[in-house]
Scaffold this motif. Structure first.
Motif: not given
Length: 273
Positions: A1, A27, A29, A44-48, A50-52, A270
């Motif tokens: 991330m 997730r 985006r 992006l693969d978003s999580s708590d 951050g964004d990857c 984002r």
């Protein structure tokens, strides 16, 4: 991330461009940057944490002019092709996205960007201005975000993380290509290649055009504190020392960022739900 480090996020996105994904995002985006010269799609693969960035691809477009969709069918075909390739590669449906428009264009023209993405297969599309999208990547608290695109230059003045002023004026990368093409006696496509392959030789020729962009920035920031740094985003000024030319002309601090072409597309992603 990539977490909350803007430069780490930009580096991760640049590293991912042109590479196959390593898995299916939990997730996703999606950001669609409908640029004048090219269209960029970011997932992006978003999580708590951050964004990857898991998918970054661009394609030549030419369907927009000064931020306005002038060839709707071509714009739709470009976005649909990018979306379909991302869906196939990631193995998941992409039904929501965000896209962006240059500040200060008419509402109808801004909505056309939404309609392009909807017609290309996205069911739910969020609309954001390009300068605010760039700030979402750079996370500027106090400063001026300058997004130099192909057709126009947008400026946003931020204080305490809040947008205080937003403006946009014609003049960007395409206009620099016209200056270079006229000086060299070549077509604009050849001028663009010359600019990228021989930036040191191109810079002296482009300096008057950079000064015109600087004057637009000066006009759009008149009345703001001169000590606020200018942060450059957008691919049009990815020329070594272009930031130095603006800084010397304006007598202001100018901050350049790596992989500036991806700043706005990442911020658009984002902004997606």
């Amino acid at each position: 991330m990539a977490g909350g480090d803007p430069h780490a996020l930009l580096a991760a996105a640049a590293d991912q461009m042109g590479k196959p994904p390593e898995g299916t995002p939990r997730r996703p985006r999606v950001g669609v940057d409908l640029g004048t010269a090219s269209c960029v799609l970011v997932v992006l693969d978003s999580s708590d944490e951050g964004d990857c960035p898991v998918w970054v691809e661009s394609a030549g477009s030419g369907a927009l002019q000064d931020g306005v969709v002038v060839d709707f069918a071509r714009a739709v075909a470009t976005v649909r092709a990018l979306r379909d390739r991302a869906v196939d590669a990631l193995g998941t449906e992409l039904s929501t996205a965000a896209t962006a428009y240059p500040p200060c264009i008419p509402v109808a023209d801004a909505r056309a960007c939404t309609y392009v993405c909807e017609t290309a297969g996205f069911e739910d599309v969020t609309l954001v201005d390009e300068v605010t999208a760039a700030q979402r990547t750079l996370e500027i608290t106090d400063g001026v975000v300058v997004d130099v695109g192909g057709g126009s230059t947008g400026v946003g003045v931020f204080r305490d993380g809040r947008l205080e002023r937003l403006d946009d004026r014609p003049g960007g990368g395409h206009h620099l290509d016209l200056v270079l093409a006229g000086a060299l006696g070549v077509e604009t496509g050849e001028a663009e290649r010359f600019k990228r392959e021989r930036p040191t030789d191109a810079l002296p020729i482009l300096t008057p055009g950079l000064h015109r962009i600087a004057e637009s920035i000066r006009a759009m920031t008149r009345g703001t504190d001169a000590d606020l740094p200018l942060h450059l985003a957008g691919g049009a000024l990815m020329i070594p020392r272009a930031g130095d030319v603006l800084a010397q002309y304006l007598q202001r601090t100018v901050v350049t960022h790596p992989h500036a072409l991806l700043i706005t597309p990442l911020g658009i992603a984002r902004s997606a739900p």
